[in-house]
Design an enzyme around this catalytic site. Structure first.
Site, PDB file in Angstrom:
ATOM      1  N   CYS A 132    -109.549 -36.554   7.939  1.00 24.49           N
ATOM      2  CA  CYS A 132    -109.776 -37.886   8.528  1.00 24.49           C
ATOM      3  C   CYS A 132    -111.254 -38.279   8.582  1.00 24.49           C
ATOM      4  CB  CYS A 132    -109.177 -37.942   9.927  1.00 24.49           C
ATOM      5  SG  CYS A 132    -109.609 -36.540  10.975  1.00 24.49           S
ATOM      6  N   HIS A 245    -112.196 -42.391  15.158  1.00 19.56           N
ATOM      7  CA  HIS A 245    -113.395 -41.569  15.041  1.00 19.56           C
ATOM      8  C   HIS A 245    -114.594 -42.471  14.759  1.00 19.56           C
ATOM      9  CE1 HIS A 245    -110.731 -38.281  15.069  1.00 19.56           C
ATOM     10  NE2 HIS A 245    -110.798 -37.867  13.817  1.00 19.56           N
TER      11      HIS A 245
END
Lengths: 336, 336
Positions: A132, A245
């Site tokens: 990710c 994130h």
């Protein structure tokens, strides 16, 4: 892949945070699904999840689970992928695997569709979905690499707990409540309190002092960008954020940086949204990226001393572009 | 400063988060205080704060507040320091100022006692206490600079809300409760939600795209280290943590890095605590640094490609070493 009106799609790890987002993404993007087969461990088998308004019963993952399946989206951890991925391929599936099991294997494509779509083959086999943190970074780096040639990247991450699954979202929720009520905190997922704290520790530590998560950013970036000369120095940090994130990225280039040109090439790149109006307090934020598909880029500014370097703040939903969306985009590329 | 048995000490901004920590630090470190004079705005005047078990009444800050005071610790913002600092000096005080008002003025010492104690003069006047993010960074950099010569620093911060004062601690508390209860969030201190979010925005934005907080790290580092050749590239970020700032610091040096030697020089440096046993999940954490005096350094590792570069994770209590403790340490150096 043979063209069809609609495809039989399996989701392995259907009840997890990424699995659920995969199902929602298939639905939202109107992927042509004939049969949706939801697979999970025996513990979750029998439960139901909605797809286009109808309940689909979760089945136990077995060796013969992939009969008649065209595309299998795996997100159930590396050991499950190693065990069942090859079984699915044997019966003619294309496996799009969100785990780390096959990413660095020679011959296995590691794909971010905006960056290296040509890596997708046409034969049955395994296609790996990158880590990710790496996905959102390479989406921001690729247009800069094409224009200025990226040589070196120094990145510090601010990663949300959803990257560790639903149980980590629950842990941050419970610990936050406990901390606010001055009650003892329960730790199950992380080795230390995550509520109101930052942990410079994601995945296990290696002998070189870096974590596996950090080395994924080093190695996967090179493979996806197709350029082993790019050097990444990462520090990956878990922060008390639920979704998305954030990344502070310092980029050194071969060519001199022009900020207006950086904005232009980033804005023109598919999947990127430039959010960069600090005078109006506008910059990418984790809470804004959550539930969105784009990689948001802001705080674009040149290094103060080096004319061949710049800073970026890059935020994306780790469950979507960082996992489920990227996997579904690979599936879309396959059937195009 | 003239040697005495004990000194009359004023704390300006006594009721704020840093002011209260200054009072606690004077007490803990047994600073020889004859009279403690607590000064604040008229709003807080009349309230009482404990010192060595006895209540001290807070007085309103006025032009004549500094009669007979030897040392005045200011932490009430730059405009208060500009207005009242010179008044205190006029009547013979040494002013130790925690605001940004005088830090970059030529002739005003900017001091971290472990790093540049010799900058402290012996005459009455103003001594500036650096920015919190800068203090903990230069404490970690100084022994590396002495041994390997630091050329370049790329730093991303993870700063707690206590840096914005008690009202920000309250805001994170209230927003966290509201978010956990799915209730609307109230924003007063920050332009965006801070609970479960990261804000790449501390202090105001400048025309060059950097914030004032970032430029403090650039300029103050050079002044404290006494070396204008050190180049700092910062990204400062507010995270949902109550106390302590964490920093991901990448350091480039003139000499080749030897990690064992890095540990040695850091461990030997006053004020540094090396916490670096990743195999035991030991690294600096904000919740561990809170209430402690040391600057904690860990995640020490060489760059994977550049033998003249390394990464560090540096954590300290921003109210203590980042503000109150550093100010009291300057006072201690004055009377030594």
């Amino acid at each position: 892949m043979q063209k069809k009106e609609a495809y039989n799609v399996a989701v392995v790890g259907a009840t997890g945070a990424v699995g659920r987002t995969m199902i929602a993404t298939l639905e939202e993007r109107k992927f042509p699904v004939a049969e949706l087969r939801l697979l999970a461990s025996s513990r979750s088998a029998g439960s139901e999840l909605p797809f286009h308004g109808k309940p689909v019963t979760v089945q136990e993952l077995k060796n013969d689970s992939f009969q008649d399946i065209d595309i299998a989206l795996f997100s159930a951890g590396a050991s499950t992928s190693r065990q069942f991925g090859p079984k699915a391929v044997e019966v003619g599936c294309v496996v799009i695997d969100n785990s780390s099991a096959f990413r660095m294997e020679p011959g296995i494509p590691l794909v971010v569709p905006e960056v290296n779509p040509d890596a997708i083959g046409s034969e049955p086999g395994i296609i790996a979905n990158p880590n990710c943190s790496t996905i959102q970074m390479v989406v921001a780096l690729k247009p800069l690499h094409d224009r200025f040639r990226v040589r070196r990247v120094i990145v510090s991450t601010y990663q949300s707990v959803s990257g560790s699954g639903q149980k980590a979202i629950d842990e941050l929720t419970h610990q936050s409540k406990s901390a606010l009520n001055c009650e003892p905190l329960v730790k199950n997922v992380y080795p230390h309190q995550i509520a109101f704290n930052c942990l410079p520790h994601i995945d296990t530590f290696l002998d070189n002092g870096y974590t596996k998560e950090e080395m994924k950013m080093v190695n996967e970036t090179r493979k996806i960008m197709g350029d082993d000369s790019i050097h990444v120095t990462p520090t990956t940090v878990r922060v008390p954020v639920m979704y998305s994130h954030s990344e502070s990225i310092y980029v050194e280039t071969d060519e001199e940086i022009d900020v207006a040109e950086v904005r232009r090439v980033l804005s023109a790149f598919p999947g990127v949204s430039v959010v960069d109006a600090p005078e109006k307090n506008e910059y990418p934020l984790a809470i804004d990226a959550a539930g969105r598909d784009e990689v948001m880029v802001g705080r674009i500014r040149k290094d103060l001393a080096n004319p061949k370097a710049l800073n970026l703040w890059v935020v994306a939903d780790n469950l979507r572009k960082g996992a489920a969306l990227n996997a579904v985009q690979i599936a879309e590329a396959l059937i195009r």
